[in-house]
Design a protein around this motif. Structure first.
Motif, mmCIF file in Angstrom:
data_model
loop_
_atom_site.group_PDB
_atom_site.id
_atom_site.type_symbol
_atom_site.label_atom_id
_atom_site.label_comp_id
_atom_site.label_asym_id
_atom_site.label_seq_id
_atom_site.Cartn_x
_atom_site.Cartn_y
_atom_site.Cartn_z
ATOM 1 N N PHE A 46 0.828 -1.193 0.000
ATOM 2 C CA PHE A 46 0.000 0.000 0.000
ATOM 3 C C PHE A 46 0.872 1.256 0.000
ATOM 4 O O PHE A 46 1.893 1.314 0.690
ATOM 5 N N VAL A 47 0.434 2.260 -0.769
ATOM 6 C CA VAL A 47 1.135 3.545 -0.811
ATOM 7 C C VAL A 47 0.251 4.657 -0.252
ATOM 8 O O VAL A 47 0.647 5.380 0.652
ATOM 9 N N ALA A 48 -0.949 4.795 -0.820
ATOM 10 C CA ALA A 48 -1.830 5.904 -0.417
ATOM 11 C C ALA A 48 -3.250 5.614 -0.855
ATOM 12 O O ALA A 48 -3.478 4.827 -1.775
ATOM 13 N N THR A 57 -7.252 11.662 3.099
ATOM 14 C CA THR A 57 -6.213 10.827 2.510
ATOM 15 C C THR A 57 -5.428 10.131 3.622
ATOM 16 O O THR A 57 -5.404 10.605 4.766
ATOM 17 N N TYR A 58 -4.817 9.012 3.293
ATOM 18 C CA TYR A 58 -3.853 8.429 4.223
ATOM 19 C C TYR A 58 -2.767 7.716 3.435
ATOM 20 O O TYR A 58 -2.971 7.361 2.273
ATOM 21 N N VAL A 63 6.121 6.867 2.740
ATOM 22 C CA VAL A 63 5.958 7.935 1.752
ATOM 23 C C VAL A 63 5.332 9.189 2.341
ATOM 24 O O VAL A 63 5.232 10.215 1.655
ATOM 25 N N LYS A 64 4.929 9.134 3.585
ATOM 26 C CA LYS A 64 4.249 10.257 4.221
ATOM 27 C C LYS A 64 5.143 11.489 4.193
ATOM 28 O O LYS A 64 6.331 11.419 4.512
ATOM 29 N N GLY A 65 4.567 12.606 3.778
ATOM 30 C CA GLY A 65 5.334 13.844 3.682
ATOM 31 C C GLY A 65 6.026 14.037 2.357
ATOM 32 O O GLY A 65 6.501 15.141 2.059
ATOM 33 N N MET A 82 4.666 12.539 -6.496
ATOM 34 C CA MET A 82 5.775 11.944 -5.751
ATOM 35 C C MET A 82 6.947 12.892 -5.770
ATOM 36 O O MET A 82 7.482 13.206 -6.844
ATOM 37 N N ASN A 83 7.351 13.343 -4.606
ATOM 38 C CA ASN A 83 8.487 14.260 -4.466
ATOM 39 C C ASN A 83 9.579 13.620 -3.643
ATOM 40 O O ASN A 83 9.343 12.641 -2.925
ATOM 41 N N ILE A 84 10.759 14.191 -3.732
ATOM 42 C CA ILE A 84 11.927 13.704 -2.986
ATOM 43 C C ILE A 84 12.042 12.195 -3.148
ATOM 44 O O ILE A 84 12.144 11.421 -2.175
#
Length: 122
Positions: A46-48, A57-58, A63-65, A82-84
């Motif tokens: 699971f990602v989001a 959302t969760y 990957v949080k943040g 998707m960042n960083i």
């Protein structure tokens, strides 16, 4: 519900990508939408996820943040910004949908897209 994911590619660590998922068929707004990923030799994880209206959302802790899920029901689209990005984010990413909130197991999601490959180089 038919789902089709796109937007994957090769990116350097620290970079960004936005995945898209186009939905068709049954009323997409009736379903919770989620993203999962599967790295080589690993189980699908699971990602989001986002509620039917997009209001809640969760995320997986990993990957949080850094990742943001959103949806546009008028366009029948779900997105994953998707960042960083990190090399450990390398995987095939799948969009999925289900009824009911709070589900994190891939077995709990009924409809799946075909997957899009994200490769993060170090």
């Amino acid at each position: 519900v038919q789902l089709q994911a796109s937007g994957g590619g090769l990116v350097q660590a620290g970079g960004s990508l936005r995945l898209s998922c186009a939905a068709s068929g049954r009323a997409f707004s009736d379903y919770v939408a989620g993203w999962f990923r599967q790295a080589p030799g690993k189980e699908r994880e699971f990602v989001a996820a986002v509620t039917r209206t997009g209001g809640i959302t969760y995320y997986a802790d990993s990957v949080k943040g850094r990742f943001t899920i959103s949806r546009d029901n008028a366009e029948n689209m779900v997105y994953l910004q998707m960042n960083i990005l990190k090399p450990e984010d390398t995987a095939v990413y799948y969009c999925a949908s289900t009824r009911g909130w709070g589900k994190r197991l891939h077995t709990e999601y009924k409809y799946w897209g075909q997957g899009t490959l994200v490769t993060v180089s170090s």
